[in-house]
Design an enzyme around this catalytic site. Structure first.
Site, short mmCIF file in Angstrom:
data_model
loop_
_atom_site.label_atom_id
_atom_site.label_comp_id
_atom_site.label_asym_id
_atom_site.label_seq_id
_atom_site.Cartn_x
_atom_site.Cartn_y
_atom_site.Cartn_z
N LYS A 71 -58.13 -62.65 47.48
CA LYS A 71 -58.43 -62.50 46.06
C LYS A 71 -58.63 -61.43 45.88
O LYS A 71 -59.17 -60.55 45.73
CB LYS A 71 -59.52 -63.48 45.01
CG LYS A 71 -59.72 -62.74 43.65
CD LYS A 71 -60.21 -63.86 42.69
CE LYS A 71 -61.99 -63.23 43.36
NZ LYS A 71 -62.90 -64.03 42.22
N LYS A 229 -79.74 -57.18 38.30
CA LYS A 229 -79.49 -59.11 37.52
C LYS A 229 -80.21 -59.38 38.00
O LYS A 229 -80.35 -60.17 39.33
CB LYS A 229 -78.10 -58.85 37.99
CG LYS A 229 -76.92 -57.85 36.74
CD LYS A 229 -75.67 -58.87 36.92
CE LYS A 229 -74.43 -57.48 35.77
NZ LYS A 229 -73.32 -57.80 35.81
#
Length: 330
Positions: A71, A229
């Site tokens: 990917k 995060k």
């Protein structure tokens, strides 16, 4: 022999969630057994364009089938405003492991949403209470839709509570599912007191605390995909049975990355990797288990497993556009 070109509509149609969930579960098992190769994600940083490229290659062998692919994905935050393009554009190359022939090139953005939902569904199946019937969502972006679709494949979800400061986005979500579920807007705490909670936000300051969830809620922490995060407060993580997808990725850029980096959480606080649950090397939920958390960063083996489902189903339906990218006469 042709290479199959599959656009986002094809991927959406042929990545049937029941099949993708099964394939992702098999991928987790192969990863745990050591029957996969997944080099670390590599980055090309492009500060002059405020963006980056990431390559995610993988190979896995489940025993019943093997698959390989890559990917190629980006993050360009200025794309929507400056170029009328999505922030993330993913492309998946799916190859025959035996010959290296490129069997398919397909949209990787929709594929990512499907395999991420599937991973949460696998974790939910192992970690949520067996009779779970309610799902909370913190964040009503595109990933929330796939979370509901996938999790409802493994549990009989009836009630859905969605929390997001963007009221219009919540309303669109409610309207999309009103004919299938008892779905409504609610607070973070109302969403968190459902049997299952999926958090799909990009925040760096935690927004879900221990008091916001039920005593036996299972949480899929999806939003943290980069260093810094952090959706769940440290107290909540400390009280939960934590299951991760991959130690290196989760400690670097998953939900646990901040408290792990600060020494608030250690390896002793991590119960298992999800593959250990799949192969019965570690326990999932037991009668004594309270809150559970699945830290999902997303693995390249998931993309390859999902791509195989798309490719095989598209071939069965004679779909996509076949083109002769490789001259097989040479």
């Amino acid at each position: 022999m042709n290479t199959l070109l599959l656009d986002s509509d094809d991927v959406d149609e042929f990545a049937r969630l029941s099949d993708v969930i099964d394939a992702v579960e098999q991928a987790f098992a192969a990863f745990e057994r050591g029957d996969s190769q997944m080099p670390a994600k590599s980055y090309i940083d492009l500060p002059q364009y405020n963006g980056d490229f990431r390559s995610m290659p993988a190979y896995l062998d489940t025993g019943d089938w093997d698959a390989a692919g890559l990917k190629w994905v980006n993050v360009h935050p200025d794309n929507p405003a400056d170029h009328d393009l999505p922030t993330v554009l993913g492309t998946m190359i799916y190859s025959d492991p035996e010959t290296a022939f490129p069997l398919a090139i397909m949209d990787g953005t929709t594929l990512t949403m499907k395999r991420t939902g599937a991973a949460a569904a696998v974790a939910t199946d192992y970690l949520a209470v067996a009779d779970a019937s309610s799902l909370g969502l913190v964040g009503a972006g595109v990933q929330s839709y796939t979370q509901l679709e996938a999790i409802s494949e493994v549990r009989s979800i009836e009630e859905v509570v969605v929390s997001d400061p963007d009221e219009e986005r919540v309303q669109r979500f409610v309207e999309a599912f009103a004919d299938r579920f008892d779905v409504r807007a609610g607070s973070i705490s109302e969403a968190g007191h459902c049997d299952v909670l999926s958090t799909v936000t990009p925040v760096e300051d935690p927004i879900v605390g221990l008091e916001d969830v039920g005593e036996r809620t299972h949480i899929n922490a999806i939003g943290a995909d980069a260093e810094g995060k952090h959706e769940l407060e440290d107290e909540l993580l400390g009280a939960a049975r934590i299951v991760i997808d991959d130690h290196e990725q989760c400690t670097h850029s998953g939900e646990i990355n901040v408290p792990y980096g600060e020494g608030i959480l250690t390896d002793a606080d991590i119960h298992a990797e999800i593959g250990e649950l799949v192969v019965d090397a570690a326990a999932g939920r037991t009668d004594e288990t309270g809150i559970t958390v699945f830290d999902s960063t997303g693995l390249a083996i998931q993309d390859v497993a999902a791509a195989r489902v798309v490719y095989e189903t598209a071939r069965e339906n004679d779909a996509g556009y076949g083109f002769g990218m490789i001259d097989t006469g040479q």
